[in-house]
Every structure is written in structure tokens, then in C-alpha cells.
Scaffold this motif. Structure first.
Motif, short mmCIF file in Angstrom:
data_model
loop_
_atom_site.label_atom_id
_atom_site.label_comp_id
_atom_site.label_asym_id
_atom_site.label_seq_id
_atom_site.Cartn_x
_atom_site.Cartn_y
_atom_site.Cartn_z
N ILE A 36 0.84 -1.21 0.00
CA ILE A 36 0.00 0.00 0.00
C ILE A 36 0.87 1.25 0.00
O ILE A 36 0.64 2.18 -0.77
CB ILE A 36 -0.93 0.01 1.23
N LYS A 37 1.89 1.27 0.88
CA LYS A 37 2.80 2.42 1.00
C LYS A 37 4.21 1.90 1.22
O LYS A 37 4.40 0.87 1.86
CB LYS A 37 2.44 3.30 2.20
N GLY A 38 5.19 2.64 0.71
CA GLY A 38 6.58 2.28 0.92
C GLY A 38 7.06 1.19 -0.01
O GLY A 38 6.49 0.97 -1.08
N ARG A 39 8.11 0.49 0.43
CA ARG A 39 8.71 -0.59 -0.36
C ARG A 39 9.04 -1.75 0.57
O ARG A 39 9.30 -1.56 1.75
CB ARG A 39 10.00 -0.11 -1.03
N LYS A 40 9.08 -2.93 -0.01
CA LYS A 40 9.41 -4.14 0.73
C LYS A 40 10.42 -4.93 -0.10
O LYS A 40 10.21 -5.13 -1.30
CB LYS A 40 8.15 -4.97 0.96
N GLN A 41 11.50 -5.35 0.55
CA GLN A 41 12.50 -6.17 -0.15
C GLN A 41 12.21 -7.64 0.14
O GLN A 41 11.97 -8.02 1.28
CB GLN A 41 13.91 -5.83 0.33
N ILE A 42 12.26 -8.44 -0.93
CA ILE A 42 12.01 -9.88 -0.82
C ILE A 42 13.15 -10.60 -1.52
O ILE A 42 13.42 -10.34 -2.69
CB ILE A 42 10.66 -10.26 -1.45
#
Length: 121
Positions: A62-68
Motif C-alpha cells: 500500500i505504501k513504501g517498499r518491501k524487499q524480498i
């Protein structure tokens, strides 16, 4: 008889790593749920150990970033993007960025600590 369940008070999953987990449906709210649906907020600098879950996990940022990290690939998921990670895949989730990451997670079958198989730190 009602044909729906309105969730107004999600279960707040206790954590020790600063991540906020609001489970709307899943094993914490009912042992009969086939899936889990949760809203998460991962603070800047958050990460969890690698894991090999026995469930498919769908994530929508929804907001920001996520590292996977998936096997040897690094995926940066941005606001408005989604991903499905198939069960029995070695994966690590983190937020190495300077802003919080808000996202929705759906697991099928429902998330269970017994099914996530996190590496020991």
C-alpha cells in the motif's frame, strides 16, 4: 442467518521486532479459517529470518517498499505492486529502507507458526 462476517476488531499479533500485524481473518481469529488476511506495517530497518513456508503468500504493498529475497533473486516491491510466492520457496522479507512499509498479506492455507519454518537466528 447472516451470510457474512464483518471484522471490526482484528487480532493484533504480538511481535518483538517492531512490525505491526493486524490479522483480520486467520488462525488467530478462528481455527476454521482456510486463509489468513492481515494488514502489516514494517518499520524502517525491519527484517525477519529466511523461511520456507508451507503456504502460498500473496502480498500487496500500500505504501513504501518491501524487499524480498527469493532463492537468489532480490525483488523490491513498491506501492501498488503485488506478488505471489509459492509454498515451499525459500524467502526472506525485509524493509531496509528509510520509510515504513504498509502492506496486505494473504496466506493459503492460513498462516501458522508451525508451517512457516524460519531459519534459526
Amino acid at each position: 442467518m447472516k451470510k457474512y462476517i464483518l471484522q471490526k476488531n482484528p487480532f493484533i499479533v504480538p511481535t518483538t521486532d517492531g512490525k505491526r500485524i493486524e490479522e483480520h481473518f486467520g488462525s488467530s481469529t478462528s481455527d476454521k479459517e482456510p486463509i489468513s488476511l492481515a494488514k502489516m506495517v514494517a518499520p524502517p530497518g525491519w527484517s525477519e529470518p529466511f523461511q520456507i513456508p508451507e503456504f502460498d503468500e500473496y502480498t500487496y504493498v500500500i505504501k513504501g517498499r518491501k524487499q524480498i529475497i527469493i532463492d537468489d533473486a532480490i525483488v523490491i516491491l513498491k506501492a501498488g505492486e503485488s506478488i505471489k510466492i509459492k509454498k515451499n520457496t525459500r524467502v526472506q522479507y525485509s524493509n531496509p529502507f528509510e520509510e515504513a512499509c504498509e502492506y496486505i498479506s494473504v496466506c493459503f492455507p492460513a498462516f501458522s507458526v508451525d508451517m512457516v519454518h524460519r531459519d534459526k537466528a
